[in-house]
Design an enzyme around this catalytic site. Structure first.
Site, mmCIF file in Angstrom:
data_model
loop_
_atom_site.group_PDB
_atom_site.id
_atom_site.type_symbol
_atom_site.label_atom_id
_atom_site.label_comp_id
_atom_site.label_asym_id
_atom_site.label_seq_id
_atom_site.Cartn_x
_atom_site.Cartn_y
_atom_site.Cartn_z
ATOM 1 N N TYR A 134 0.981 -1.349 -0.070
ATOM 2 C CA TYR A 134 -0.064 0.062 -0.094
ATOM 3 C C TYR A 134 0.924 1.211 -0.090
ATOM 4 O O TYR A 134 1.980 1.378 0.757
ATOM 5 C CB TYR A 134 -1.033 -0.148 1.475
ATOM 6 C CG TYR A 134 -1.897 1.389 1.304
ATOM 7 C CD1 TYR A 134 -3.092 1.329 1.066
ATOM 8 C CD2 TYR A 134 -1.220 2.393 1.979
ATOM 9 C CE1 TYR A 134 -3.764 2.519 0.944
ATOM 10 C CE2 TYR A 134 -2.079 3.539 1.986
ATOM 11 C CZ TYR A 134 -3.084 3.670 1.580
ATOM 12 O OH TYR A 134 -3.958 4.600 1.778
ATOM 13 N N GLU A 222 -3.278 7.445 -4.057
ATOM 14 C CA GLU A 222 -2.870 6.170 -3.471
ATOM 15 C C GLU A 222 -2.982 5.096 -4.335
ATOM 16 O O GLU A 222 -3.562 5.192 -5.424
ATOM 17 C CB GLU A 222 -4.478 5.790 -2.635
ATOM 18 C CG GLU A 222 -4.534 4.921 -1.894
ATOM 19 C CD GLU A 222 -5.857 4.402 -1.314
ATOM 20 O OE1 GLU A 222 -6.027 4.714 0.020
ATOM 21 O OE2 GLU A 222 -6.729 3.834 -1.926
#
Ligand code: GDP
Ligand code: MN
Length: 420
Positions: A134, A222
């Site tokens: 992530y 993101e």
């Protein structure tokens, strides 16, 4: 609609109903921005029909790939778990996946039970994944610094990781002038467990992502997941790449990014918000049953407080701002009255630049055009208030559901009593 990702990681109290929702874009557009910035992304195309999905999948297979991924393009996450990200190994399977996605509403943890319609798909080369990570950049408000957020526990469970194992999330503040430096990015890459040549690849992606965040005036970028492929002959250490990305942009900076403005997809937004924006009004959707027409964000907040204090619940806020005209205020009433949940309307205007008689004129106009079937409570104060009160007094017989209030508390009490 619940927001996730860094909202959960950095702003635990984030509530989409109370903070402005930044402009979002689709994954296929986000992938384009990443790719333009030099971040590796598997090739793919956006399609809007089953036939185009099939021919796109066919050409990917013909280029020698054995795996294709079909993904719903909607402004909501949780697609994987909802069945709207499908890996396929044949043209026939691609057709099935596209038929399903374009023919069913997607219901995920981020959409609410009614789900959302899928109008676009991304058809892309699928990759083999050895591990998922992530990566994000957003503003850490408590530190006043942009921050790189990274975790080796990437993939579809990042919110759970944030709740249950916060130590697995690395936060690196980014220097406002120097940006994310190579040594910092390499250090994060190593702490995430990248080895060998992967370290340089992952670090370069982090630096480029931080640069993209700054260049686009984003308030969130993101990549989830960032992945590394298993070792192959061509890449013995594997390849690091992005296979899903999400952006949120600061609306107030969009004027200087024509390319991003062009990515706006109004079909993905609250229709009332889109309508309001087109008339220069700002609209905030809430959960209650009292429609509120106000001017100014500060007055909107205090109106909300006082309505709540008297036991009521606002359905929305329409802020007509300072430069509204009779036409735009009439449109404001159309938007408020077009919402089935609205059982009463509170108008609370402090006339400064916006004159009270303009509002009064718009109320009378709206009453003629759309009618007020629900109770309407009006509190006006400020510039030209006497003229406005007289106009409303004269119109009372035409607008039987209207009551005027002397002050804000009186107005809140009256509207709360009227909706029961
Ligand atoms: P999201 O659920 O909306 O966040 O959609 P993602 O694009 O992140 O996909 C969800 C999950 O599907 C990923 O975390 C991967 O595990 C899997 N996935 C997506 N694309 C691929 C792919 O190209 N190859 C493989 N093996 N898995 C994929
Ligand atoms: Mn994802």
């Amino acid at each position: 609609m619940a927001d996730t990702g860094p909202g959960t990681l950095l702003r635990p109290s984030f509530s989409p109903n109370q903070e402005p929702i930044p402009m979002k874009i689709h994954e296929y557009q986000a992938r384009q921005l990443l790719s333009d910035a030099g971040i590796p992304v598997p090739p793919g195309s956006m399609v809007e029909t089953i036939d185009d999905a099939v021919s796109e999948a066919r050409s990917i297979f013909e280029s020698g790939e054995t795996l294709v991924v079909v993904k719903a393009q909607v402004h909501a996450g949780g697609r994987g778990k909802a069945g709207f990200v499908k890996l396929v190994r044949s043209v026939e399977e691609a057709r099935e996946a596209a038929t399903f996605m374009l023919g069913n509403r997607m219901v995920s943890v981020q959409t609410g039970p009614e789900g959302i319609e899928v109008k676009r798909l991304l058809v892309a080369a699928g990759v083999d994944i050895a591990k998922e990570f992530y990566l994000a950049v957003t503003l850490d408000r408590s530190r006043g610094l942009n921050t790189l957020i990274a975790s080796a526990e990437g993939g579809v469970e990042i919110e759970t990781v944030a709740d249950e194992n916060p130590d697995a999330i690395l936060k690196t503040p980014i220097h406002p002038l120097h940006g994310l430096e190579a040594f910092e990015a390499r250090s994060v890459a190593k702490r995430l467990g990248f080895t060998g040549r992967q370290i340089g690849q992952a670090a370069a992606i982090m630096q480029k992502l931080a640069g993209l965040y700054a260049d686009t005036d984003a308030d969130l970028v993101e990549i989830n997941p960032l992945i590394v492929t298993p070792p192959s002959d061509a890449a013995p250490d594997g390849r690091v790449m992005a296979i899903d990305a999400k952006f949120g942009f600061d609306d107030n900076a969009l004027f200087r990014h024509k390319n991003l403005q062009a990515m706006h997809d109004p079909a993905e937004e609250n229709p009332s918000e889109v309508r309001a924006e087109a008339s220069g009004l700002s609209y905030v959707d809430l959960d209650g049953n009292i429609g509120c027409l106000v001017n100014g964000a500060g007055l909107a907040m205090s109106t909300m407080d006082i309505v709540k204090l008297h036991g009521g619940d606002p359905a929305n806020f329409l802020d007509v701002g300072g430069s509204a005209t009779k036409e735009s205020v009439t449109e404001a009433f159309r938007i408020i009255l077009g919402d089935d949940r609205v059982q009463g309307v509170l108008v609370n205007i402090f006339g400064g630049i916006m004159k009270c008689d303009t509002i009064a004129g718009a109320i009378i106009e709206a009453a003629k055009e759309v009618g007020f079937e629900v109770p309407l409570v009006v509190r006006l104060e400020g510039t030209n208030v006497d003229a406005a009160r007289k106009m409303l007094e004269d119109a009372k017989s035409e607008i039987p559901s209207m009551q005027t209030a002397t002050d804000l508390a009186d107005a809140a009490r009256t509207v709360c009593a009227a909706v029961g």
